[in-house]
Scaffold this active site. Sequence first.
Site, short mmCIF file in Angstrom:
data_model
loop_
_atom_site.label_atom_id
_atom_site.label_comp_id
_atom_site.label_asym_id
_atom_site.label_seq_id
_atom_site.Cartn_x
_atom_site.Cartn_y
_atom_site.Cartn_z
N SER A 88 -7.23 1.45 -13.83
CA SER A 88 -6.15 0.47 -13.94
C SER A 88 -6.58 -0.98 -14.10
O SER A 88 -5.76 -1.83 -14.47
CB SER A 88 -5.21 0.59 -12.74
OG SER A 88 -4.60 1.85 -12.73
N SER B 247 -2.92 0.74 -15.04
CA SER B 247 -1.60 0.28 -14.64
C SER B 247 -1.43 -1.24 -14.55
O SER B 247 -0.30 -1.73 -14.45
CB SER B 247 -1.25 0.89 -13.27
OG SER B 247 -2.15 0.42 -12.27
N LYS C 139 -1.01 -8.97 -9.83
CA LYS C 139 -0.31 -7.71 -10.04
C LYS C 139 0.66 -7.51 -8.88
O LYS C 139 0.32 -7.78 -7.71
CB LYS C 139 -1.34 -6.57 -10.09
CG LYS C 139 -0.78 -5.20 -10.42
CD LYS C 139 -1.92 -4.19 -10.52
CE LYS C 139 -1.44 -2.80 -10.88
NZ LYS C 139 -2.57 -1.85 -11.02
#
Length: 545
Positions: free
Chosen positions: A198, A174, A99
């Site tokens: 997330s 997210s 990420k």
Amino acid sequence: MRWRDIFSLLILVLVRGHCTAFNVREASIETIQNGLFSGLTTCGEVVESFVARAVLYNPSINAIITLNPSALSLADEKDVALAAGNVTGALFCIPVLLKDNYDTADMRTSGGCLDLQNSQPTIDAPSVAALKRADAIILGKTNLHELALEGLSVSSLGGQTVNPYDATRTPGGSSRGTGAALAASFAVLGTGIDTVNSLRSPASANSLLSIRPTRGLLSRAGIIPISYTQDAIGPIARNVRDLAVALEVTASVGYDDNDNATASIPATYPSAAYVAALESAGSLKGVRLGLVEGFFNQTKSNETSPVNDVMSAMVSSLRAVGATIVQIDSLMFNSTAILNEYDTQRFEYRQEMDHYLQRPSLQGLHPSTLDELYDSKDYLIIPSQYSYVNTALVSSTSNSTYATTKLGIENLTLALHSTFKDRALDALIYPEQANLVVKIGSASQSGRNGILAAVIGSPVVTIPAGFSAPTEDAPKGIPIGMEILGMPWSKAELLNLPKLISEVCNVRRMLALTEGFVESKVLEAVPSIVPNAANIPAVYPIGTL
């Protein structure tokens, strides 16, 4: 040239001469390493195959921010080591996507924010360094909801990521790019950070597994932060064994003086026993699972009924193999109330970000404070979060209400632990999201249940639970995930339970969008992938707060 020297080139030519095309779709650590060690493929071919998939399919889902330009040369080094019999790392030649809020010294770290697009760490996050020590190949960095503040999967730098199971919906967030990319087999493993939902939301929405471990197990240093209290990092994978290997590798960091929460790791806690624990997982007979009624939406609709139906089928399957399901109907289990009363983000966000942005190890052109970032107009905040961000910019941990919130979290934690003791529970189970993952352009990623684990710091694993009925937009159905929450420092961080449950309810479905075999070719360089920032829905204006 990719090759470091003529000797390396000769070795690799000899190795590749015996290899045939290797299909990496849905590949695991075990299948890739078996292919490597048996001579069916090379590390270079493995990386080329994943790159080929990303280049072909990423335009459809917009999951990648950048590929690592060094990935092929790293693969070549692994092939030289393989030919010499010098293989040691648990993640040898395993492609991993990070990420893009994990610091990497060899790639920029943007958080999906235009104003951070030139921000360059000079030190890897400890978790990234651990992956590299285990001989993983960092394949690239994934899209995320901007600065990981929500779950609608949109950012000023990366644009809108699309759910690969249903292009009209978000992929959760997210850690949306990681989830969509793994569902499409762009890599074997991925990483995320979880402040409220997330890690778990994209796992649920993409038929994957994730773990948010006990607070303090994994160092959060070198990660773009939001909340000291609630932030946690963890892996995302397609099967429980890969999840366990990734957790074991990242947990090897241990105590880190740049994240004092790691000082809470018990001296007797076996942080390297996750994979071994799967081999002695036992059975579900007699396991007591608390079904949290307050985390369901029992209103009948096209968005909620599929979740309730899937969870009902899961409960029936668990009962059929001897698990005891205990109804938990306490009023304290209300995600909306917990979020409103105990969420610490608004107090901690500005201070945490200012500290991150002002570290000497962060180079490149970047703002030095959160205020400066939001003065730039090079950012995206969804309208439903305007109030939250504006409040965060004038709040801090010195607010009197912060102490009240923290005390409330202590009381909630004690109440939860009492529930476990009083009902003799092994874990709680509930849907990660009480409704299907929302449509692109929605006001927020509503109905998620991640806040309980986020504020109390308990370990929680998300697993695929089932799918909604197939439709024209979702030919395989829309994935639905279940959370399994335990007590802090539970044995093997609860990974024995998802292993046992997945043996009873193996519901993962491969994508229709990317199911074809993708032929790879020998590459001299890693191709560039540029995210599509032109697909941002008009309801999310850039530079508005």
